[in-house]
Design a protein around this motif. Structure first.
Motif, PDB file in Angstrom:
ATOM      1  N   GLN A 190       0.843  -1.197   0.000  1.00 62.36           N
ATOM      2  CA  GLN A 190       0.000   0.000   0.000  1.00 62.36           C
ATOM      3  C   GLN A 190       0.880   1.250   0.000  1.00 62.36           C
ATOM      4  O   GLN A 190       1.994   1.208   0.485  1.00 62.36           O
ATOM      5  CB  GLN A 190      -0.858   0.044   1.268  1.00 62.36           C
ATOM      6  CG  GLN A 190      -2.239  -0.506   1.059  1.00 62.36           C
ATOM      7  CD  GLN A 190      -2.502  -1.714   1.920  1.00 62.36           C
ATOM      8  OE1 GLN A 190      -1.703  -2.032   2.791  1.00 62.36           O
ATOM      9  NE2 GLN A 190      -3.586  -2.395   1.668  1.00 62.36           N
ATOM     10  N   ILE A 191       0.329   2.303  -0.544  1.00 63.53           N
ATOM     11  CA  ILE A 191       1.061   3.575  -0.508  1.00 63.53           C
ATOM     12  C   ILE A 191       1.011   4.102   0.925  1.00 63.53           C
ATOM     13  O   ILE A 191      -0.055   4.177   1.534  1.00 63.53           O
ATOM     14  CB  ILE A 191       0.419   4.601  -1.463  1.00 63.53           C
ATOM     15  CG1 ILE A 191       0.412   4.066  -2.907  1.00 63.53           C
ATOM     16  CG2 ILE A 191       1.128   5.945  -1.380  1.00 63.53           C
ATOM     17  CD1 ILE A 191       1.760   3.804  -3.515  1.00 63.53           C
ATOM     18  N   THR A 192       2.182   4.421   1.453  1.00 60.62           N
ATOM     19  CA  THR A 192       2.239   4.958   2.815  1.00 60.62           C
ATOM     20  C   THR A 192       2.697   6.418   2.776  1.00 60.62           C
ATOM     21  O   THR A 192       3.265   6.857   1.765  1.00 60.62           O
ATOM     22  CB  THR A 192       3.231   4.167   3.688  1.00 60.62           C
ATOM     23  OG1 THR A 192       4.535   4.337   3.115  1.00 60.62           O
ATOM     24  CG2 THR A 192       2.884   2.693   3.738  1.00 60.62           C
ATOM     25  N   LEU A 193       2.475   7.114   3.866  1.00 63.41           N
ATOM     26  CA  LEU A 193       2.912   8.515   3.932  1.00 63.41           C
ATOM     27  C   LEU A 193       4.419   8.635   3.742  1.00 63.41           C
ATOM     28  O   LEU A 193       4.913   9.606   3.185  1.00 63.41           O
ATOM     29  CB  LEU A 193       2.508   9.127   5.275  1.00 63.41           C
ATOM     30  CG  LEU A 193       1.066   9.606   5.398  1.00 63.41           C
ATOM     31  CD1 LEU A 193       0.812  10.096   6.811  1.00 63.41           C
ATOM     32  CD2 LEU A 193       0.777  10.723   4.405  1.00 63.41           C
ATOM     33  N   ALA A 194       5.141   7.600   4.202  1.00 61.54           N
ATOM     34  CA  ALA A 194       6.606   7.631   4.082  1.00 61.54           C
ATOM     35  C   ALA A 194       7.041   7.719   2.621  1.00 61.54           C
ATOM     36  O   ALA A 194       8.115   8.234   2.314  1.00 61.54           O
ATOM     37  CB  ALA A 194       7.197   6.384   4.731  1.00 61.54           C
TER      38      ALA A 194
END
Lengths: 332, 381
Positions: free
Chosen positions: A4-8
């Motif tokens: 998943q796309i993470t904020l990091a």
């Protein structure tokens, strides 16, 4: 890579680079994109072309707002390639219920900053989406500029160059953290958000031999130096004590466990200039209020290729890596 | 009187001449040692300062740092991270915790993963920020996943105090607060029992100053007396650490074994008694707390007193929170690293399968973890 796309992955550091290279570069592969510069150099080297999207919370903060940021960001990306910003597009996505008065305030800031850059908005788009679909307002700006000096590239830095920074670092990142978390300081801390074209024009008009320039936005100065070390296959040796950091920014860093080198800037740039021109470049930068504490921070060597080394004033050294993960405050 | 500037808090403590001066004195003192000595810095904050400022580069070879278990994130076992994950996934619930905790993988993933999947997970700088979240979300249950050593415990109890006094109905607590002295005893005992060889022995402790600001230096009194290990309570700046090392060496060379305080600017013998009273009001020691890699350590963790069970998420949700123990990744040697038996770069997956971006073990996750410190700062020399 994470499923998943993470904020990091939007941190301007290593995860961000991985996302860009494994998904976007892989699909859009071409020679111009792969140079990975602040702006693409097109049209036989005559024009620079760049785009950026802006989302910030809070929208209004000490020293600037999202509107000023949206113009400075794209215009500075053009300026960093030695280009004078000319034409911009402006695209906004607005959450329903957003205050018209605040929108006008944001647009007024944009107008003012466009004038400083001598650029105009020639096309745009507006979308309004249901409440909760975006965080208040997102702005995208895309810009074209005419190149004043050809050949500026972060792929060409060599041991003939030294590295300068235009002013004290980390102000934008620290201001946003302080505003978001309600950290009150007795002294004023404000974002460095500013257009850089005047300084760039002055340097190029004086014929300073500039190899590369980059505004140290997300990921801060450490991300810029690490990208440069890799792109130019060099080692950058930073004198830790020479890095200018204001007391307010140091304070935020000490409280929350951050490094100023990793904090975002919006009106601070890093320059690689030929050794013999370093003094001249500094003198020119010092004539501007915004860069009056510009200073040399590093030499270029071949010692540890593609690495950045921090040298302490008491005789120790360590690598300075690009930031990873979300910037999170320390626990205790 | 001139206003105190932030700069004043650290400026002199990073002075190059002072650091070099201490390095010279330590090197002179170290020559008089009859054998090499191992100093354990209990706290991850010390580990990071030592690595960040490159202090081992200034020290002689017969001074060896052993990294201890003092990182709230590193010591959190997977089963408790799973608790947080399960609570975060509940409808109408906001899970709130501190910083790095959201990155640690449990068996379902990290809280960051839960957030990417749609769970409402938020991190705060101070537990008191939870009040604002609860106020803005009156129709949601806000669960504060409380972590940390003696330093963060009083902030949690302050939040509990406000929740009770103001009769706030939508804030609950999952308590994971642990204490330093008990685990220090565990480390000494387990080493003495198994491998108290010369190389593995902990000869002295560097005590974290911020813990003692709350507890006072008194919590370490038994270590010189009963365990024959000197303790020097030290700050986190390079000058603090260098001075503390010199103090330890002098104790050895002068044949003393004492509790000393280097960080005299804020640490007293009794500590912050108001904070201590608040902790005693709401918390009691759990008979056991499981530490990641170290196992169950008696009386090393707090829990809410029974009379406050109505605030205790672990009690309220006991039917959905698993109780089984979970094994760590079999290649991960975080346990040995937390015990100070191994250095991060002795782990076969260090820097390869296990990196800050893709951590398998918690010592790599936390910005205060020993593996993260070695990865970030330790690969030059």
């Amino acid at each position: 890579m994470n499923k998943q796309i993470t904020l990091a992955m939007g941190n301007g550091g290593e995860e961000n680079n991985e996302l860009i290279s494994k998904i976007f570069y892989k699909a859009f592969k071409n020679e111009i994109l792969e140079k990975s510069e602040d702006a693409a150099v097109i049209h036989g080297g005559e024009l620079a072309f760049s785009t950026d999207s802006f989302t910030v919370s809070p929208l209004f903060f000490e020293g600037a707002d999202i509107g000023k940021l949206a113009i400075c960001g794209t215009c500075n990306d053009l300026a960093m390639m030695g280009a004078k910003p000319k034409y911009l597009t402006c695209s906004v996505i607005i959450e329903e219920g957003f205050s018209t008065r605040e929108l006008e305030k944001i647009v007024r800031s944009m107008k003012k900053e466009l004038e400083i850059n001598g650029a105009i908005v020639v096309s745009g788009d507006t979308k309004v989406v249901p409440r909760g679909s975006v965080d208040k307002i997102f702005i995208n700006t895309t810009g074209i500029g005419t190149i004043i000096k050809k050949g500026i590239s972060s792929n060409n830095i060599s041991t003939d160059d030294v590295i300068l920074v235009s002013r004290d670092i980390g102000r934008h990142g620290a201001t946003i953290f302080a505003a978001r978390e309600g950290i009150e300081l007795s002294s004023t801390l404000e974002s460095d958000c500013a257009s850089l074209i005047e300084q760039v024009e002055a340097l190029l008009e004086a014929d300073v031999c500039v190899t590369a320039m980059r505004d140290a936005t997300r990921g801060g100065v450490s991300a810029v130096l690490n990208e440069w070390a890799k792109q130019s296959d060099i080692c950058i040796e930073v004198e830790e004590e020479s890095i200018p950091v204001s007391q307010e920014v140091y304070g935020i860093c000490e409280m929350l466990g951050f490094e100023a080198l990793n904090l975002a800037n919006e009106g601070t740039f890093v320059l690689a200039v030929k050794k013999e021109d370093a003094q001249k470049a500094l003198e020119i930068l010092h004539s501007f209020e915004n860069s009056k504490n510009a200073v040399k921070i590093a030499n270029v060597s071949q010692q540890y290729k593609q690495k950045v080394i921090l040298l302490s004033s008491y005789g120790t050294k360590r690598f300075l890596d690009a930031p990873t993960g979300e910037l999170l405050p320390r626990i205790c | 009187m001139a206003e105190l500037q932030l700069k004043d808090l650290y400026d002199g403590f990073r002075n190059p001449e002072v650091i070099q001066g201490f390095a010279k004195l330590i090197n002179e003192e170290a020559k008089k040692l009859s054998r090499p000595i191992n100093i354990m810095e209990v706290c991850g904050g010390h580990t990071h300062s030592i690595m960040k400022f490159g202090l081992p580069q200034l020290l002689p070879e017969n001074i060896n740092f052993i990294h201890g278990p003092g990182c709230p994130v590193c010591i959190m076992p997977k089963e408790r991270i799973d608790h947080a994950y399960i609570l975060a996934e509940l409808d109408d619930t906001i899970l709130v915790t501190l910083g790095d905790m959201i990155k640690v993988p449990g068996s379902h993933g990290s809280l960051q993963d839960a957030r990417a999947k749609g769970a409402d997970v938020r991190f705060v700088y101070s537990p008191l920020d939870t009040l604002k979240i609860a106020q803005e979300n009156p129709d949601k249950k806000v669960i504060f996943f409380a972590i940390g050593f003696e330093t963060t415990t009083p902030m949690t109890t302050s939040l509990i105090d406000i929740v009770i006094k103001k009769e706030i109905k939508n804030i609950f607590f999952h308590i994971n607060h642990v204490t330093v002295p008990e685990v220090m005893v565990e480390l000494i005992d387990s080493r003495d029992e198994h491998v108290d060889s010369y190389n593995n022995r902990i000869d002295a402790f560097l005590g974290p100053s911020h813990v003692s600001v709350i507890t006072g230096s008194k919590i370490y009194e038994k270590f010189p007396k009963e365990y024959n290990r000197p303790v020097v309570v030290a700050g986190f700046e390079p000058v603090d650490i260098m001075e503390a090392i010199l103090m330890i060496l002098r104790q050895f060379n002068e044949g003393r074994c004492e509790l000393e305080v280097e960080y005299k600017r804020l640490v007293s013998y009794d500590g912050n008694t108001i904070a201590q009273a608040l902790i005693e009001k709401y918390f009691e020691k759990a008979s056991l707390f499981k530490w990641r890699g170290l196992g169950n350590v008696p009386k090393s963790g707090y829990k809410l007193k029974e009379e406050f069970a109505f605030l205790d998420a672990e009690h309220i949700y006991s039917d959905i929170l698993p109780k089984e123990e979970i094994e760590d990744h079999k290649l991960c040697i975080c346990g040995d690293i937390l015990r100070g038996m191994a250095k991060p770069n002795e782990c076969t997956i260090f820097g390869t399968a296990c990196k800050p971006q893709t951590p398998l073990g918690s010592c790599m996750v936390s910005s205060e973890g020993a593996c993260a410190a070695y990865y970030k700062y330790g690969n030059l020399l």
